[in-house]
Design a protein around this motif. Structure first.
Motif, PDB file in Angstrom:
ATOM      1  N   LEU A   1      31.702 -76.139   3.058  1.00 46.09           N
ATOM      2  CA  LEU A   1      30.630 -76.573   4.519  1.00 46.09           C
ATOM      3  C   LEU A   1      29.917 -77.811   4.107  1.00 46.09           C
ATOM      4  O   LEU A   1      28.828 -77.958   4.639  1.00 46.09           O
ATOM      5  CB  LEU A   1      29.695 -75.458   4.858  1.00 46.09           C
ATOM      6  N   GLY A   2      30.172 -78.178   2.979  1.00 43.53           N
ATOM      7  CA  GLY A   2      29.661 -79.170   2.221  1.00 43.53           C
ATOM      8  C   GLY A   2      28.248 -79.581   1.638  1.00 43.53           C
ATOM      9  O   GLY A   2      27.993 -80.068   1.090  1.00 43.53           O
ATOM     10  N   ASN A   3      28.400 -77.990   0.994  1.00 35.81           N
ATOM     11  CA  ASN A   3      27.144 -77.273  -0.043  1.00 35.81           C
ATOM     12  C   ASN A   3      27.776 -78.234  -1.673  1.00 35.81           C
ATOM     13  O   ASN A   3      28.765 -77.790  -1.922  1.00 35.81           O
ATOM     14  CB  ASN A   3      26.886 -76.245   0.371  1.00 35.81           C
ATOM     15  N   SER A   4      26.597 -78.902  -2.085  1.00 30.70           N
ATOM     16  CA  SER A   4      27.306 -79.652  -3.551  1.00 30.70           C
ATOM     17  C   SER A   4      27.254 -78.503  -5.223  1.00 30.70           C
ATOM     18  O   SER A   4      28.142 -78.723  -5.441  1.00 30.70           O
ATOM     19  CB  SER A   4      26.293 -80.692  -3.460  1.00 30.70           C
ATOM     20  N   ASP A   5      26.278 -77.316  -4.174  1.00 27.99           N
ATOM     21  CA  ASP A   5      26.486 -76.219  -5.272  1.00 27.99           C
ATOM     22  C   ASP A   5      27.729 -75.588  -5.434  1.00 27.99           C
ATOM     23  O   ASP A   5      27.911 -75.602  -6.108  1.00 27.99           O
ATOM     24  CB  ASP A   5      24.894 -75.509  -5.256  1.00 27.99           C
ATOM     25  N   GLY A   6      28.037 -75.421  -4.238  1.00 28.04           N
ATOM     26  CA  GLY A   6      29.274 -74.234  -3.509  1.00 28.04           C
ATOM     27  C   GLY A   6      30.447 -75.835  -4.287  1.00 28.04           C
ATOM     28  O   GLY A   6      31.582 -74.925  -5.177  1.00 28.04           O
ATOM     29  N   GLN A   7      30.726 -77.179  -3.991  1.00 34.58           N
ATOM     30  CA  GLN A   7      31.613 -77.465  -4.888  1.00 34.58           C
ATOM     31  C   GLN A   7      31.397 -77.955  -6.390  1.00 34.58           C
ATOM     32  O   GLN A   7      32.759 -78.070  -6.732  1.00 34.58           O
ATOM     33  CB  GLN A   7      31.279 -78.951  -4.010  1.00 34.58           C
ATOM     34  N   SER A   8      29.988 -78.231  -6.638  1.00 31.94           N
ATOM     35  CA  SER A   8      30.390 -78.296  -8.256  1.00 31.94           C
ATOM     36  C   SER A   8      30.883 -75.998  -8.979  1.00 31.94           C
ATOM     37  O   SER A   8      31.271 -76.269  -9.412  1.00 31.94           O
ATOM     38  CB  SER A   8      28.886 -78.671  -8.752  1.00 31.94           C
ATOM     39  N   LEU A   9      30.418 -75.433  -8.109  1.00 30.69           N
ATOM     40  CA  LEU A   9      30.549 -74.536  -9.226  1.00 30.69           C
ATOM     41  C   LEU A   9      32.014 -73.893  -8.427  1.00 30.69           C
ATOM     42  O   LEU A   9      33.132 -73.372  -9.740  1.00 30.69           O
ATOM     43  CB  LEU A   9      30.211 -72.747  -7.631  1.00 30.69           C
ATOM     44  N   LEU A  10      32.698 -74.239  -7.233  1.00 30.72           N
ATOM     45  CA  LEU A  10      34.068 -74.458  -7.525  1.00 30.72           C
ATOM     46  C   LEU A  10      35.025 -75.577  -8.549  1.00 30.72           C
ATOM     47  O   LEU A  10      35.197 -75.478  -8.962  1.00 30.72           O
ATOM     48  CB  LEU A  10      34.638 -75.467  -6.093  1.00 30.72           C
ATOM     49  N   GLY A  11      34.167 -76.221  -8.769  1.00 34.56           N
ATOM     50  CA  GLY A  11      34.574 -77.280  -9.416  1.00 34.56           C
ATOM     51  C   GLY A  11      35.188 -76.511 -11.319  1.00 34.56           C
ATOM     52  O   GLY A  11      35.716 -76.984 -12.333  1.00 34.56           O
ATOM     53  N   TYR A  12      34.115 -76.019 -11.959  1.00 38.37           N
ATOM     54  CA  TYR A  12      33.794 -74.978 -12.254  1.00 38.37           C
ATOM     55  C   TYR A  12      35.014 -74.077 -12.627  1.00 38.37           C
ATOM     56  O   TYR A  12      35.685 -73.669 -13.911  1.00 38.37           O
ATOM     57  CB  TYR A  12      32.227 -74.439 -12.775  1.00 38.37           C
ATOM     58  N   MET A  13      35.026 -73.549 -11.121  1.00 34.78           N
ATOM     59  CA  MET A  13      35.631 -72.443 -11.257  1.00 34.78           C
ATOM     60  C   MET A  13      36.835 -73.061 -11.905  1.00 34.78           C
ATOM     61  O   MET A  13      38.186 -72.658 -12.524  1.00 34.78           O
ATOM     62  CB  MET A  13      36.541 -71.496  -9.915  1.00 34.78           C
ATOM     63  N   PHE A  14      37.420 -73.962 -11.253  1.00 38.57           N
ATOM     64  CA  PHE A  14      38.926 -75.031 -11.394  1.00 38.57           C
ATOM     65  C   PHE A  14      38.975 -75.481 -13.223  1.00 38.57           C
ATOM     66  O   PHE A  14      40.199 -75.547 -13.792  1.00 38.57           O
ATOM     67  CB  PHE A  14      39.111 -76.047 -11.157  1.00 38.57           C
ATOM     68  N   SER A  15      38.081 -75.033 -13.765  1.00 34.67           N
ATOM     69  CA  SER A  15      37.716 -75.728 -14.979  1.00 34.67           C
ATOM     70  C   SER A  15      38.512 -75.391 -15.564  1.00 34.67           C
ATOM     71  O   SER A  15      38.331 -75.176 -16.621  1.00 34.67           O
ATOM     72  CB  SER A  15      36.396 -76.682 -15.906  1.00 34.67           C
ATOM     73  N   VAL A  16      38.248 -73.396 -15.271  1.00 35.73           N
ATOM     74  CA  VAL A  16      38.204 -72.953 -16.260  1.00 35.73           C
ATOM     75  C   VAL A  16      39.059 -71.868 -15.899  1.00 35.73           C
ATOM     76  O   VAL A  16      40.131 -71.326 -16.755  1.00 35.73           O
ATOM     77  CB  VAL A  16      37.342 -72.112 -17.402  1.00 35.73           C
ATOM     78  N   GLY A  17      39.626 -71.586 -14.999  1.00 34.04           N
ATOM     79  CA  GLY A  17      40.459 -70.936 -14.661  1.00 34.04           C
ATOM     80  C   GLY A  17      39.455 -69.199 -13.499  1.00 34.04           C
ATOM     81  O   GLY A  17      38.720 -69.611 -15.150  1.00 34.04           O
ATOM     82  N   ILE A  18      40.517 -68.967 -13.133  1.00 31.68           N
ATOM     83  CA  ILE A  18      39.560 -67.403 -12.921  1.00 31.68           C
ATOM     84  C   ILE A  18      40.793 -66.370 -12.387  1.00 31.68           C
ATOM     85  O   ILE A  18      41.461 -66.406 -11.551  1.00 31.68           O
ATOM     86  CB  ILE A  18      38.054 -66.822 -11.563  1.00 31.68           C
ATOM     87  N   ARG A  19      40.615 -65.319 -13.360  1.00 32.43           N
ATOM     88  CA  ARG A  19      41.483 -64.452 -13.280  1.00 32.43           C
ATOM     89  C   ARG A  19      40.777 -63.060 -13.515  1.00 32.43           C
ATOM     90  O   ARG A  19      39.456 -62.379 -13.321  1.00 32.43           O
ATOM     91  CB  ARG A  19      42.499 -63.744 -14.525  1.00 32.43           C
ATOM     92  N   ASP A  20      40.983 -62.059 -12.530  1.00 34.21           N
ATOM     93  CA  ASP A  20      40.932 -60.895 -12.656  1.00 34.21           C
ATOM     94  C   ASP A  20      42.057 -59.996 -13.307  1.00 34.21           C
ATOM     95  O   ASP A  20      42.896 -59.233 -12.222  1.00 34.21           O
ATOM     96  CB  ASP A  20      40.510 -60.624 -10.781  1.00 34.21           C
TER      97      ASP A  20
END
Length: 250
Positions: free
Chosen positions: A156-175
């Motif tokens: 939706l273009g939210n920069s906080d969401g984009q930044s958080l998704l950047g973090y997720m890609f930087s570390v990888g998220i596993r469940d």
């Protein structure tokens, strides 16, 4: 035209204008704004099945329209009855923040979830953070929900969401054994750069640091300095900063 496109029921914001355009072209009996909002609710539900906006509206029977108008009239009597989804979401967000300030996190989460159902980007990013970190005894960590809300907010273009998704890609998220987000620094950098350009302070600091030391990017001290300067200016311009500094020096 644009009204004939199949609409993803999740992308409510983009959908609002398209519904209004199609309603203007489809015969109806002079519904007022509030009734159109009620009709819109019916359209959203049907659009999730992949139908076009125009087709859905044409399929609505007269009884459905009357029921929708009556439901809207009932809602108007409530405290939070609004004529647009954005206004409704804004009220829910305000209520969520008040509940957070009062320490009622579960109540705030419910309000955020209601606003997220209206596809509000701020609600999506708030839920993403809460589910990513969790609050012991209050909110369980739910990585799958965190990822989905982060993606929705970023889309939706939210920069906080984009930044958080950047973090997720930087570390990888596993469940457990499930890989929810595969580590990918190129995607992380892409989201951070987009967020930084949009004025996101966290992304500006991340990329400023990376350009300073050449981490996954070419070292660029000039660009690093510019990014840090932009982040610093955001802090200076923050209206809450005066209150923060006053508390620190009291």
């Amino acid at each position: 035209g644009g009204g004939e496109r199949a609409v993803d029921g999740g992308r409510v914001r983009e959908f609002v204008g398209r519904v209004a355009e199609v309603l203007a072209e489809v015969e109806h009996d002079g519904e007022d704004e509030l009734e159109l909002t009620a009709l819109f609710r019916l359209v959203v539900d049907e659009a999730a099945e992949g139908k076009t906006v125009a087709d859905v509206i044409r399929e609505l029977s007269r009884d459905d329209r009357v029921d929708a108008a009556e439901a809207a009239d009932d809602a108007e009597e409530g405290e939070n009855a609004m004529s647009t989804w954005d206004d409704w979401a804004e009220i829910l967000l305000d209520e969520a923040e008040d509940l957070m300030d009062d320490g009622d996190v579960p109540g705030a989460v419910r309000k955020y979830e209601q606003a997220a159902e209206l596809n509000d980007s701020l609600a999506h990013v708030a839920l993403a953070r809460l589910h990513l970190l969790g609050i012991p005894g209050v909110v369980d960590a739910n990585y799958s929900a965190a990822v989905e809300h982060a993606k929705s907010s970023a889309a939706l273009g939210n920069s906080d969401g984009q930044s958080l998704l950047g973090y997720m890609f930087s570390v990888g998220i596993r469940d457990g054994r499930d890989v929810l987000v595969e580590k990918n620094m190129q995607k992380a950098l892409l989201y951070w750069i987009v967020a930084a350009e949009a004025g996101n302070m966290y992304a500006q600091m991340v990329m400023g640091y990376r350009f300073m030391y050449g981490l996954d990017v070419e070292e660029n001290m000039e660009l690093s300095a510019k990014l840090y300067a932009k982040a610093a200016q955001l802090v200076v311009d923050d209206p809450d900063m005066d209150d923060f500094l006053e508390k620190q020096t009291a």
